[in-house]
Scaffold this motif. Structure first.
Motif, PDB file in Angstrom:
ATOM      1  N   ARG A 120       0.886  -1.249   0.024  1.00 50.69           N
ATOM      2  CA  ARG A 120       0.022  -0.048   0.154  1.00 50.69           C
ATOM      3  C   ARG A 120       0.938   1.190   0.000  1.00 50.69           C
ATOM      4  O   ARG A 120       0.146   2.427  -0.018  1.00 50.69           O
ATOM      5  CB  ARG A 120      -1.000  -0.015   1.076  1.00 50.69           C
ATOM      6  N   CYS A 121       2.282   1.210   0.022  1.00 48.17           N
ATOM      7  CA  CYS A 121       3.016   2.261   0.441  1.00 48.17           C
ATOM      8  C   CYS A 121       3.231   3.007  -1.039  1.00 48.17           C
ATOM      9  O   CYS A 121       3.879   2.364  -2.118  1.00 48.17           O
ATOM     10  CB  CYS A 121       4.189   1.986   1.077  1.00 48.17           C
ATOM     11  N   LEU A 122       2.991   4.432  -1.197  1.00 46.65           N
ATOM     12  CA  LEU A 122       3.219   5.154  -2.206  1.00 46.65           C
ATOM     13  C   LEU A 122       4.596   5.689  -2.345  1.00 46.65           C
ATOM     14  O   LEU A 122       4.848   6.075  -3.395  1.00 46.65           O
ATOM     15  CB  LEU A 122       2.185   6.198  -2.254  1.00 46.65           C
TER      16      LEU A 122
ATOM     17  N   CYS B 252       5.373   8.352  -0.305  1.00 39.62           N
ATOM     18  CA  CYS B 252       5.341   9.889  -0.311  1.00 39.62           C
ATOM     19  C   CYS B 252       6.057  10.359   0.720  1.00 39.62           C
ATOM     20  O   CYS B 252       6.184  11.521   0.973  1.00 39.62           O
ATOM     21  CB  CYS B 252       3.883  10.104  -0.341  1.00 39.62           C
TER      22      CYS B 252
ATOM     23  N   THR C  49      -2.597   6.173   2.994  1.00 41.49           N
ATOM     24  CA  THR C  49      -3.220   4.803   2.436  1.00 41.49           C
ATOM     25  C   THR C  49      -3.286   3.580   3.221  1.00 41.49           C
ATOM     26  O   THR C  49      -3.667   2.490   2.819  1.00 41.49           O
ATOM     27  CB  THR C  49      -2.056   4.363   1.045  1.00 41.49           C
TER      28      THR C  49
END
Ligand code: SF4
Ligand code: SF4
Length: 167
Positions: A10-12, A14, A136
Motif C-alpha cells: 500500500r505504500c506510495l 510519499c 493509504t
C-alpha cells in the motif's frame, strides 16, 4: 495490544510518515516551525525503496532486542509490561553499539546531540504519528490478530479470483 504493522504493497513512497514523525519530535510539534527550523527535526522511521517496492521501517520492539543486549550503559531497556524497547537519552554515551547490533538498521545517530535515536512509538499519542499520517493505510496501529485475519482474507480473495480465471 495494538502494534505498528506495515502493508508495503500500500505504500506510495510519499514519505508523509517520515515528516509526521519528525514533527512529532519537534518542540511544540508545529509543522511550519519544524520545516523552517535551522536544525530540522529528524524522523525515526525510514521509507526504503528499490524503485518498485516501498517499505517504511522503524524499531520493531523485538522480543529479544539485540540493541538492549549490546548497550553497556542501560540506555536501552525493554519494558516488561508493554514489551516496548525504551531509550533513555541521558544514559547514552554515543558508542553506537546499538546501531551495529540492530538487525534492521533503524537505530541511527543523532549527530547534533551525539546520542542514538530510535522510534519511541509516540508516547504522547494514542495512534502513532506515522500511522495517523499515512494516507493509504500502509502503516497501521492495530491488533496483530486483526492484521493477520485481513491478510488471510486477501489471500482468499486472490485465490478465488485466480481459480475463477482458470475456469
Ligand atoms: S511511532 Fe512515532 S516515533 Fe515511531 S516511527 Fe512512528 S511517528 Fe516515529
Ligand atoms: S505515509 Fe504511507 S504511503 Fe506515504 S511513504 Fe509513508 S507508509 Fe508509504
Amino acid at each position: 495490544m495494538d502494534q505498528i504493522l506495515i502493508s508495503p504493497e500500500r505504500c506510495l513512497g510519499c514519505r508523509s510518515c517520515e515528516l509526521a514523525c519528525a514533527v512529532e519530535h519537534f518542540p511544540g510539534k508545529d509543522l511550519f516551525l519544524a520545516v523552517a527550523a535551522e536544525e530540522p527535526p529528524v524522523a525515526r522511521i525510514f521509507v526504503e525503496t528499490d524503485g518498485k517496492t516501498n517499505f517504511p521501517m522503524q524499531c520493531r520492539h523485538c522480543q529479544q532486542p539485540q540493541c538492549v543486549n549490546a548497550c553497556m550503559t542501560g540506555a536501552l531497556r525493554q519494558d516488561n509490561e508493554t514489551g516496548k524497547v525504551i531509550f533513555g537519552q541521558d544514559k547514552c554515551v554515543g558508542c553506537w553499539m546499538c546501531v551495529m547490533a540492530c538487525p534492521f538498521g533503524v537505530i541511527v545517530q543523532d549527530w547534533r546531540q551525539r546520542v542514538a535515536l530510535k522510534c519511541d512509538r509516540c508516547p504522547d499519542r494514542d495512534v502513532p504519528a506515522c500511522a495517523a499520517a499515512c494516507p493509504t493505510g500502509a502503516i497501521r496501529f492495530m491488533p496483530v490478530p486483526d492484521y493477520s485475519k485481513e491478510k488471510r482474507q486477501r489471500y482468499l480473495t486472490m485465490f478465488v479470483d485466480e481459480e475463477g480465471q482458470n475456469d
